[in-house]
Design a protein around this motif. Structure first.
Motif, PDB file in Angstrom:
ATOM      1  N   ASP A   1       0.863  -1.184   0.000  1.00 14.74           N
ATOM      2  CA  ASP A   1       0.000   0.000   0.000  1.00 14.74           C
ATOM      3  C   ASP A   1       0.901   1.236   0.000  1.00 14.74           C
ATOM      4  OD1 ASP A   1      -1.673   2.124   0.547  1.00 14.74           O
ATOM      5  OD2 ASP A   1      -2.457   1.297   2.418  1.00 14.74           O
ATOM      6  N   PRO A   2       1.049   1.909  -1.155  1.00 14.92           N
ATOM      7  CA  PRO A   2       1.986   3.030  -1.233  1.00 14.92           C
ATOM      8  C   PRO A   2       1.587   4.222  -0.362  1.00 14.92           C
ATOM      9  CG  PRO A   2       0.738   2.851  -3.267  1.00 14.92           C
ATOM     10  CD  PRO A   2       0.386   1.656  -2.430  1.00 14.92           C
ATOM     11  N   ALA A   3       0.318   4.345  -0.040  1.00 16.09           N
ATOM     12  CA  ALA A   3      -0.128   5.459   0.800  1.00 16.09           C
ATOM     13  C   ALA A   3       0.285   5.275   2.257  1.00 16.09           C
ATOM     14  CB  ALA A   3      -1.647   5.620   0.708  1.00 16.09           C
ATOM     15  N   HIS A   4       0.586   4.033   2.645  1.00 15.65           N
ATOM     16  CA  HIS A   4       0.947   3.753   4.032  1.00 15.65           C
ATOM     17  C   HIS A   4       2.286   3.042   4.154  1.00 15.65           C
ATOM     18  CE1 HIS A   4      -3.454   4.320   4.128  1.00 15.65           C
ATOM     19  NE2 HIS A   4      -3.138   5.024   5.197  1.00 15.65           N
ATOM     20  N   SER A   5       3.112   3.162   3.109  1.00 19.62           N
ATOM     21  CA  SER A   5       4.436   2.552   3.103  1.00 19.62           C
ATOM     22  C   SER A   5       5.453   3.601   2.686  1.00 19.62           C
ATOM     23  CB  SER A   5       4.484   1.387   2.100  1.00 19.62           C
ATOM     24  OG  SER A   5       3.550   0.392   2.443  1.00 19.62           O
ATOM     25  N   SER A   6       6.717   3.356   3.004  1.00 19.34           N
ATOM     26  CA  SER A   6       7.739   4.312   2.584  1.00 19.34           C
ATOM     27  C   SER A   6       9.061   3.609   2.297  1.00 19.34           C
ATOM     28  CB  SER A   6       7.954   5.392   3.649  1.00 19.34           C
ATOM     29  OG  SER A   6       8.384   4.824   4.867  1.00 19.34           O
TER      30      SER A   6
ATOM     31  N   LYS B   1      -6.337  -5.752  11.183  1.00 17.60           N
ATOM     32  CA  LYS B   1      -7.425  -5.276  10.319  1.00 17.60           C
ATOM     33  C   LYS B   1      -7.544  -3.779  10.531  1.00 17.60           C
ATOM     34  CE  LYS B   1     -10.293  -9.103   9.299  1.00 17.60           C
ATOM     35  NZ  LYS B   1     -11.607  -9.540   8.922  1.00 17.60           N
ATOM     36  N   ASP B   2      -7.647  -3.045   9.415  1.00 12.97           N
ATOM     37  CA  ASP B   2      -7.790  -1.602   9.542  1.00 12.97           C
ATOM     38  C   ASP B   2      -9.264  -1.227   9.741  1.00 12.97           C
ATOM     39  OD1 ASP B   2      -9.027  -1.570   7.018  1.00 12.97           O
ATOM     40  OD2 ASP B   2      -7.226  -0.878   5.979  1.00 12.97           O
ATOM     41  N   HIS B   3      -9.552   0.052   9.841  1.00 17.75           N
ATOM     42  CA  HIS B   3     -10.904   0.537  10.117  1.00 17.75           C
ATOM     43  C   HIS B   3     -11.898   0.232   8.995  1.00 17.75           C
ATOM     44  CE1 HIS B   3      -9.305   3.658   7.570  1.00 17.75           C
ATOM     45  NE2 HIS B   3     -10.507   4.176   7.452  1.00 17.75           N
ATOM     46  N   MET B   4     -11.380  -0.129   7.800  1.00 17.11           N
ATOM     47  CA  MET B   4     -12.233  -0.476   6.665  1.00 17.11           C
ATOM     48  C   MET B   4     -12.399  -1.990   6.529  1.00 17.11           C
ATOM     49  SD  MET B   4     -13.012   2.492   5.314  1.00 17.11           S
ATOM     50  CE  MET B   4     -13.471   2.175   3.628  1.00 17.11           C
ATOM     51  N   GLY B   5     -11.787  -2.742   7.453  1.00 14.66           N
ATOM     52  CA  GLY B   5     -11.890  -4.196   7.410  1.00 14.66           C
ATOM     53  C   GLY B   5     -10.848  -4.873   6.547  1.00 14.66           C
ATOM     54  N   ASN B   6      -9.885  -4.106   6.014  1.00 16.36           N
ATOM     55  CA  ASN B   6      -8.822  -4.687   5.196  1.00 16.36           C
ATOM     56  C   ASN B   6      -7.809  -5.402   6.074  1.00 16.36           C
ATOM     57  OD1 ASN B   6      -9.680  -3.507   2.649  1.00 16.36           O
ATOM     58  ND2 ASN B   6      -8.979  -1.567   3.499  1.00 16.36           N
TER      59      ASN B   6
ATOM     60  N   VAL C   1      24.770   5.060   1.753  1.00 16.91           N
ATOM     61  CA  VAL C   1      23.381   5.499   1.794  1.00 16.91           C
ATOM     62  C   VAL C   1      22.619   4.494   2.647  1.00 16.91           C
ATOM     63  CG1 VAL C   1      21.296   5.977   0.453  1.00 16.91           C
ATOM     64  CG2 VAL C   1      23.552   6.540  -0.495  1.00 16.91           C
ATOM     65  N   VAL C   2      21.878   4.986   3.622  1.00 18.38           N
ATOM     66  CA  VAL C   2      21.078   4.123   4.488  1.00 18.38           C
ATOM     67  C   VAL C   2      19.654   4.087   3.935  1.00 18.38           C
ATOM     68  CG1 VAL C   2      20.181   3.768   6.817  1.00 18.38           C
ATOM     69  CG2 VAL C   2      22.492   4.672   6.497  1.00 18.38           C
ATOM     70  N   ILE C   3      19.151   2.887   3.721  1.00 16.68           N
ATOM     71  CA  ILE C   3      17.799   2.680   3.203  1.00 16.68           C
ATOM     72  C   ILE C   3      16.925   2.203   4.361  1.00 16.68           C
ATOM     73  CG2 ILE C   3      16.363   1.429   1.551  1.00 16.68           C
ATOM     74  CD1 ILE C   3      18.552   3.022   0.132  1.00 16.68           C
ATOM     75  N   THR C   4      15.771   2.832   4.540  1.00 18.64           N
ATOM     76  CA  THR C   4      14.823   2.450   5.572  1.00 18.64           C
ATOM     77  C   THR C   4      13.488   2.136   4.914  1.00 18.64           C
ATOM     78  OG1 THR C   4      15.918   3.977   7.095  1.00 18.64           O
ATOM     79  CG2 THR C   4      13.775   3.135   7.761  1.00 18.64           C
ATOM     80  N   LEU C   5      12.940   0.980   5.246  1.00 19.87           N
ATOM     81  CA  LEU C   5      11.673   0.534   4.672  1.00 19.87           C
ATOM     82  C   LEU C   5      10.609   0.438   5.753  1.00 19.87           C
ATOM     83  CD1 LEU C   5      13.159  -2.518   2.746  1.00 19.87           C
ATOM     84  CD2 LEU C   5      12.703  -0.245   1.802  1.00 19.87           C
ATOM     85  N   ASP C   6       9.453   0.955   5.475  1.00 16.77           N
ATOM     86  CA  ASP C   6       8.272   0.785   6.308  1.00 16.77           C
ATOM     87  C   ASP C   6       7.171   0.348   5.364  1.00 16.77           C
ATOM     88  OD1 ASP C   6       9.042   1.722   9.031  1.00 16.77           O
ATOM     89  OD2 ASP C   6       9.526   3.540   7.918  1.00 16.77           O
ATOM     90  N   VAL C   7       6.743  -0.911   5.496  1.00 16.98           N
ATOM     91  CA  VAL C   7       5.832  -1.474   4.510  1.00 16.98           C
ATOM     92  C   VAL C   7       4.518  -1.889   5.168  1.00 16.98           C
ATOM     93  CG1 VAL C   7       5.494  -3.358   2.858  1.00 16.98           C
ATOM     94  CG2 VAL C   7       7.756  -2.300   3.115  1.00 16.98           C
ATOM     95  N   SER C   8       3.434  -1.436   4.569  1.00 12.94           N
ATOM     96  CA  SER C   8       2.101  -1.907   4.906  1.00 12.94           C
ATOM     97  C   SER C   8       1.550  -2.556   3.651  1.00 12.94           C
ATOM     98  CB  SER C   8       1.200  -0.744   5.338  1.00 12.94           C
ATOM     99  OG  SER C   8      -0.108  -1.209   5.610  1.00 12.94           O
ATOM    100  N   ALA C   9       1.121  -3.816   3.775  1.00  9.59           N
ATOM    101  CA  ALA C   9       0.592  -4.538   2.624  1.00  9.59           C
ATOM    102  C   ALA C   9      -0.824  -4.993   2.924  1.00  9.59           C
ATOM    103  CB  ALA C   9       1.483  -5.721   2.284  1.00  9.59           C
ATOM    104  N   VAL C  10      -1.670  -4.982   1.898  1.00  9.86           N
ATOM    105  CA  VAL C  10      -3.067  -5.360   2.015  1.00  9.86           C
ATOM    106  C   VAL C  10      -3.280  -6.655   1.239  1.00  9.86           C
ATOM    107  CG1 VAL C  10      -5.442  -4.632   1.553  1.00  9.86           C
ATOM    108  CG2 VAL C  10      -3.720  -2.933   2.150  1.00  9.86           C
ATOM    109  N   ARG C  11      -4.083  -7.547   1.792  1.00  6.85           N
ATOM    110  CA  ARG C  11      -4.373  -8.802   1.094  1.00  6.85           C
ATOM    111  C   ARG C  11      -5.018  -8.481  -0.252  1.00  6.85           C
ATOM    112  NH1 ARG C  11      -4.683 -14.169   2.500  1.00  6.85           N
ATOM    113  NH2 ARG C  11      -4.743 -13.827   4.748  1.00  6.85           N
ATOM    114  N   ALA C  12      -4.494  -9.097  -1.301  1.00  9.84           N
ATOM    115  CA  ALA C  12      -5.013  -8.860  -2.659  1.00  9.84           C
ATOM    116  C   ALA C  12      -6.376  -9.511  -2.831  1.00  9.84           C
ATOM    117  CB  ALA C  12      -4.036  -9.408  -3.690  1.00  9.84           C
TER     118      ALA C  12
END
Length: 180
Positions: A14-19, A129-134, A169-180
């Motif tokens: 989920d690109p809106a909740h990942s970086s 589960k998020d507020h939308m049930g995902n 260069v330091v790379i930092t990942l924060d990933v939120s994924a949603v079931r397809a």
């Protein structure tokens, strides 16, 4: 991991909740932080054999954002990412190791057409589960690269010693994924 078989399937980043963030030292005195705003990817979990799981991810080079338009424009040129010729940075896993809540992913990172193998230890955050049930999964990770290994060679010597841009260069990942 709690009930790993229940997590089987494909999860979309989920690109809106990942970086996908990075940090590099500038002029030997400060750190410049940035991110790639346009990211995508998927995680395929094999619940019966977690080590057979896989990860793929991409970031669009032109989406680099350090909060400074002039610097971002320079980072898109041939001095750095050469975004017109190499529009995408990518990662494809070659091995996933799962032990309890510890996940280690090894894979091929490609920047400017150069591929190097890296291992990332991920902290498992989820499922939830998020507020939308995902259904969501979360992962956090951090690793270092040497940008010159990928042909990102621009630099300038400083009068006081050192260089304008660190190779590390330091790379930092924060990933939120949603079931397809």
């Amino acid at each position: 991991m709690t009930d790993f078989p229940a997590l089987s399937g494909t999860w979309v980043i989920d690109p809106a909740h990942s970086s996908f963030n990075f940090t590099a030292r500038h002029a030997m005195v400060t750190k410049v932080r940035g991110r790639f705003a346009d990211i995508a990817g998927e995680i395929v979990i094999d619940g019966e054999n977690p080590n057979a799981s896989s990860v793929t991810a991409t970031a669009q080079a032109a989406s680099i954002d350090t909060g400074n338009a002039q610097r971002d424009g320079h980072l898109r040129t041939g001095d750095f990412l050469e975004a017109e010729t190499y529009p995408e940075l990518s990662f494809t896993s070659t091995e996933v190791e799962v032990e309890g809540d510890e996940v280690t992913v090894t894979g091929d990172l490609t920047i400017k057409g150069v591929t190097k193998t890296f291992t990332v230890e991920l902290d498992w955050e989820g499922p939830a589960k998020d507020h939308m049930g995902n259904e969501r999964l979360g992962f956090e990770g951090k690793f270092e690269i040497n940008r010159t290994d990928f042909g990102v060679n621009f630099n300038a010597a400083l009068e006081t010693g050192g260089v304008l841009v660190s190779e590390k260069v330091v790379i930092t990942l924060d990933v939120s994924a949603v079931r397809a």
